[in-house]
Design a protein around this motif. Structure first.
Motif, mmCIF file in Angstrom:
data_model
loop_
_atom_site.group_PDB
_atom_site.id
_atom_site.type_symbol
_atom_site.label_atom_id
_atom_site.label_comp_id
_atom_site.label_asym_id
_atom_site.label_seq_id
_atom_site.Cartn_x
_atom_site.Cartn_y
_atom_site.Cartn_z
ATOM 1 N N LYS A 149 68.225 -38.295 87.904
ATOM 2 C CA LYS A 149 67.679 -37.941 89.039
ATOM 3 C C LYS A 149 67.642 -36.510 89.299
ATOM 4 O O LYS A 149 66.448 -36.004 89.637
ATOM 5 C CB LYS A 149 68.653 -38.354 90.117
ATOM 6 N N LEU A 150 68.721 -35.620 88.621
ATOM 7 C CA LEU A 150 68.497 -34.291 88.357
ATOM 8 C C LEU A 150 67.280 -33.794 87.498
ATOM 9 O O LEU A 150 66.507 -33.227 87.925
ATOM 10 C CB LEU A 150 69.818 -33.712 88.160
ATOM 11 N N ARG A 151 67.198 -34.410 86.670
ATOM 12 C CA ARG A 151 65.927 -34.089 85.711
ATOM 13 C C ARG A 151 64.732 -34.327 86.616
ATOM 14 O O ARG A 151 63.780 -33.296 86.272
ATOM 15 C CB ARG A 151 66.014 -35.103 84.516
ATOM 16 N N SER A 152 64.451 -35.499 86.962
ATOM 17 C CA SER A 152 63.367 -35.581 87.816
ATOM 18 C C SER A 152 63.110 -34.693 88.898
ATOM 19 O O SER A 152 62.112 -34.233 89.126
ATOM 20 C CB SER A 152 63.249 -37.280 88.075
ATOM 21 N N ASP A 153 64.097 -34.399 89.634
ATOM 22 C CA ASP A 153 64.049 -33.254 90.669
ATOM 23 C C ASP A 153 63.948 -31.938 90.448
ATOM 24 O O ASP A 153 63.024 -31.393 90.894
ATOM 25 C CB ASP A 153 65.437 -33.351 91.415
ATOM 26 N N LEU A 154 64.169 -31.744 89.037
ATOM 27 C CA LEU A 154 64.004 -30.304 88.385
ATOM 28 C C LEU A 154 62.597 -30.169 88.127
ATOM 29 O O LEU A 154 61.755 -29.216 88.445
ATOM 30 C CB LEU A 154 64.808 -29.984 87.460
ATOM 31 N N GLU A 155 62.055 -31.322 87.543
ATOM 32 C CA GLU A 155 60.791 -31.472 87.274
ATOM 33 C C GLU A 155 59.589 -31.290 88.129
ATOM 34 O O GLU A 155 58.467 -30.802 88.283
ATOM 35 C CB GLU A 155 60.383 -32.561 86.223
ATOM 36 N N ALA A 156 59.969 -32.221 89.536
ATOM 37 C CA ALA A 156 59.424 -32.113 90.613
ATOM 38 C C ALA A 156 59.387 -30.792 91.211
ATOM 39 O O ALA A 156 58.320 -30.407 92.028
ATOM 40 C CB ALA A 156 59.997 -33.072 91.583
ATOM 41 N N ALA A 157 60.209 -30.057 91.105
ATOM 42 C CA ALA A 157 60.268 -28.700 91.547
ATOM 43 C C ALA A 157 59.370 -27.632 90.662
ATOM 44 O O ALA A 157 59.515 -26.491 90.753
ATOM 45 C CB ALA A 157 61.788 -28.052 91.769
ATOM 46 N N GLY A 158 58.839 -28.467 89.546
ATOM 47 C CA GLY A 158 58.254 -27.502 88.516
ATOM 48 C C GLY A 158 58.699 -26.668 87.386
ATOM 49 O O GLY A 158 58.169 -25.725 86.845
ATOM 50 N N GLU A 189 62.511 -22.289 79.555
ATOM 51 C CA GLU A 189 61.859 -20.754 79.787
ATOM 52 C C GLU A 189 61.763 -20.626 81.154
ATOM 53 O O GLU A 189 61.940 -19.712 81.838
ATOM 54 C CB GLU A 189 60.787 -20.688 78.998
ATOM 55 N N GLN A 190 61.175 -21.508 81.709
ATOM 56 C CA GLN A 190 60.902 -21.492 83.301
ATOM 57 C C GLN A 190 62.257 -21.496 84.140
ATOM 58 O O GLN A 190 62.230 -20.604 85.166
ATOM 59 C CB GLN A 190 60.319 -22.731 83.796
ATOM 60 N N LEU A 191 63.374 -21.908 83.747
ATOM 61 C CA LEU A 191 64.556 -22.075 84.214
ATOM 62 C C LEU A 191 65.267 -20.762 84.221
ATOM 63 O O LEU A 191 65.649 -20.193 85.331
ATOM 64 C CB LEU A 191 65.625 -23.353 83.731
ATOM 65 N N LEU A 192 65.206 -20.200 83.123
ATOM 66 C CA LEU A 192 65.744 -18.909 82.758
ATOM 67 C C LEU A 192 65.068 -17.862 83.667
ATOM 68 O O LEU A 192 65.344 -16.733 83.858
ATOM 69 C CB LEU A 192 65.891 -18.535 81.243
ATOM 70 N N ALA A 193 63.720 -18.102 84.064
ATOM 71 C CA ALA A 193 62.983 -17.093 84.627
ATOM 72 C C ALA A 193 63.343 -16.907 86.031
ATOM 73 O O ALA A 193 62.679 -15.901 86.908
ATOM 74 C CB ALA A 193 61.440 -17.119 84.315
#
Length: 133
Positions: free
Chosen positions: A16-25, A30-34
């Motif tokens: 669920k967290l994986r899909s929530d993160l992906e839904a948040a773009g 790299e995107q997370l660290l930015a």
């Protein structure tokens, strides 16, 4: 050289967290660290998570940047108390190895899963290269 991974490759993330993160773009590390501090707070609110959970994900992503650590060992380092490549680069191989060994013996009662001191030294060398320039 810095490695980036798909969010789904990070260890310990529930589906669920994986899909929530992906839904948040956020599709990769790299995107997370930015994410800026403001975006981290907004993401935590959007996901209904404490900010410390978002920062834990960022720590995993940061450690996973090291090619010899990757997604295979970033969680192990985090659980051993190493939260960034900078911290890893400033810690002795023997100290990191000892922390990981204690973790393996304490939780799993196994010594054989602990990476060698030579492998840990390689992690530290890569961390020093990445953080020095």
């Amino acid at each position: 050289m810095i490695c980036h991974w798909l969010i789904s490759d990070l260890p310990g993330l529930e589906p669920k967290l994986r899909s929530d993160l992906e839904a948040a773009g956020l599709l990769d590390t790299e995107q997370l660290l930015a994410l800026t501090a403001e975006r981290q707070i907004a993401l935590a609110a959007t996901l209904g998570l404490p900010l410390r959970h978002v920062r834990k994900l960022m720590a995993l992503a940061s450690l996973a940047q090291l090619p010899s650590v990757g997604c295979e060992y970033c969680g192990l380092l985090l659980h051993a108390g190493i939260v960034s490549p900078e911290q890893l680069g400033q810690t002795s191989a023997q100290q990191v190895h000892r922390s990981i060994l204690r973790l393996h013996v304490g939780l799993l009662q196994r010594r054989d899963l602990t990476p060698t001191v030579d492998r840990v030294q390689k992690w530290i060398q890569q961390a020093q290269q990445i953080t020095s320039g």
